[in-house]
Design a protein around this motif. Sequence first.
Motif, short mmCIF file in Angstrom:
data_model
loop_
_atom_site.label_atom_id
_atom_site.label_comp_id
_atom_site.label_asym_id
_atom_site.label_seq_id
_atom_site.Cartn_x
_atom_site.Cartn_y
_atom_site.Cartn_z
N PRO A 35 0.79 -1.23 0.00
CA PRO A 35 0.00 0.00 0.00
C PRO A 35 0.83 1.28 0.00
O PRO A 35 0.27 2.36 0.15
N GLU A 36 2.15 1.19 -0.19
CA GLU A 36 2.98 2.40 -0.18
C GLU A 36 2.91 3.18 -1.48
O GLU A 36 2.92 4.40 -1.48
N ILE A 37 2.87 2.47 -2.61
CA ILE A 37 2.91 3.11 -3.93
C ILE A 37 2.01 2.35 -4.89
O ILE A 37 2.06 1.12 -4.94
N VAL A 38 1.19 3.09 -5.65
CA VAL A 38 0.36 2.50 -6.70
C VAL A 38 0.41 3.42 -7.91
O VAL A 38 0.32 4.65 -7.78
N GLU A 39 0.55 2.83 -9.09
CA GLU A 39 0.57 3.61 -10.33
C GLU A 39 -0.81 3.63 -10.96
O GLU A 39 -1.52 2.63 -10.98
N LEU A 40 -1.20 4.81 -11.47
CA LEU A 40 -2.41 4.95 -12.27
C LEU A 40 -1.97 5.18 -13.71
O LEU A 40 -1.03 5.95 -13.98
N LYS A 41 -2.64 4.52 -14.66
CA LYS A 41 -2.27 4.65 -16.07
C LYS A 41 -2.84 5.94 -16.64
O LYS A 41 -4.02 6.23 -16.48
N SER A 42 -1.98 6.70 -17.26
CA SER A 42 -2.34 7.97 -17.86
C SER A 42 -1.28 8.31 -18.90
O SER A 42 -0.23 7.65 -18.93
N SER A 43 -1.52 9.33 -19.74
CA SER A 43 -0.50 9.71 -20.71
C SER A 43 0.79 10.11 -20.00
O SER A 43 1.88 9.87 -20.51
N VAL A 44 0.66 10.70 -18.84
CA VAL A 44 1.78 10.89 -17.91
C VAL A 44 1.38 10.09 -16.67
O VAL A 44 0.36 10.40 -16.05
N PRO A 45 2.11 9.03 -16.34
CA PRO A 45 1.71 8.20 -15.20
C PRO A 45 1.53 9.01 -13.92
O PRO A 45 2.26 9.97 -13.66
N ILE A 46 0.53 8.63 -13.16
CA ILE A 46 0.26 9.24 -11.86
C ILE A 46 0.61 8.21 -10.80
O ILE A 46 0.12 7.08 -10.84
N ILE A 47 1.49 8.59 -9.89
CA ILE A 47 1.91 7.69 -8.82
C ILE A 47 1.26 8.16 -7.52
O ILE A 47 1.45 9.30 -7.10
N LEU A 48 0.48 7.30 -6.90
CA LEU A 48 -0.06 7.57 -5.58
C LEU A 48 0.92 7.01 -4.57
O LEU A 48 1.36 5.86 -4.69
N PHE A 49 1.32 7.83 -3.60
CA PHE A 49 2.24 7.33 -2.58
C PHE A 49 1.70 7.69 -1.20
O PHE A 49 1.07 8.72 -1.01
N ALA A 50 1.92 6.79 -0.26
CA ALA A 50 1.35 6.92 1.08
C ALA A 50 2.06 8.01 1.89
O ALA A 50 3.29 8.10 1.89
N VAL A 51 1.25 8.82 2.58
CA VAL A 51 1.74 9.83 3.52
C VAL A 51 0.93 9.70 4.81
O VAL A 51 -0.08 9.00 4.86
N ASP A 52 1.37 10.37 5.85
CA ASP A 52 0.72 10.24 7.16
C ASP A 52 -0.57 11.02 7.33
O ASP A 52 -1.45 10.61 8.06
N ARG A 53 -0.67 12.18 6.71
CA ARG A 53 -1.88 12.98 6.95
C ARG A 53 -2.33 13.67 5.66
O ARG A 53 -1.56 13.90 4.74
N LYS A 54 -3.62 13.99 5.64
CA LYS A 54 -4.19 14.65 4.47
C LYS A 54 -3.82 16.13 4.47
O LYS A 54 -3.40 16.67 5.49
N THR A 55 -3.99 16.77 3.34
CA THR A 55 -3.66 18.18 3.19
C THR A 55 -4.92 19.03 3.30
O THR A 55 -6.01 18.57 3.02
N GLU A 56 -4.75 20.25 3.72
CA GLU A 56 -5.86 21.21 3.81
C GLU A 56 -5.53 22.39 2.91
O GLU A 56 -4.85 23.31 3.32
N ILE A 57 -6.00 22.32 1.69
CA ILE A 57 -5.75 23.38 0.70
C ILE A 57 -6.99 24.25 0.59
O ILE A 57 -8.09 23.75 0.45
N GLU A 58 -6.78 25.55 0.65
CA GLU A 58 -7.86 26.47 0.35
C GLU A 58 -7.66 26.90 -1.10
O GLU A 58 -6.76 27.68 -1.42
N TYR A 59 -8.51 26.34 -1.98
CA TYR A 59 -8.38 26.56 -3.42
C TYR A 59 -8.36 28.05 -3.74
O TYR A 59 -9.14 28.81 -3.19
N GLU A 60 -7.48 28.43 -4.63
CA GLU A 60 -7.26 29.80 -5.09
C GLU A 60 -6.62 30.70 -4.04
O GLU A 60 -6.47 31.90 -4.26
N LYS A 61 -6.25 30.16 -2.89
CA LYS A 61 -5.54 30.94 -1.87
C LYS A 61 -4.18 30.33 -1.56
O LYS A 61 -3.21 31.05 -1.39
#
Length: 119
Positions: A35-61
Amino acid sequence: MQVSVISVGVHDMDQALSFYSEKLGIEVGSKKYYPEIVELKSSVPIILFAVDRKTEIEYEKDSYVAVGLNVESANDTIKDLKAKGVDLIFEEPVPFPLGMMTAAKDPSGNVVEFLEFNN
């Protein structure tokens, strides 16, 4: 130089896989390092990698890097994503310099943009 991969940190790999594969329809590639790394197929591969906590982004800020996906219709995409329970940032299409778009957050708080380009 050219982009060879997009890396996305996710706090829960199973939730991320459900979001990207089931809700967005992106095919899962190699799960060799799950569960550390998973690849998603795309024209540019997307790699999902495990981290400890989620991010809190305020879009456009806040600063962030977004995964941008081409769509035929921002309106249809919004309807589809709403039906799947996706956390949309915009409930209606919004203009951007090259067309219309919407955006959503994945379960880890990463931004995904859905871009309908003008012809």
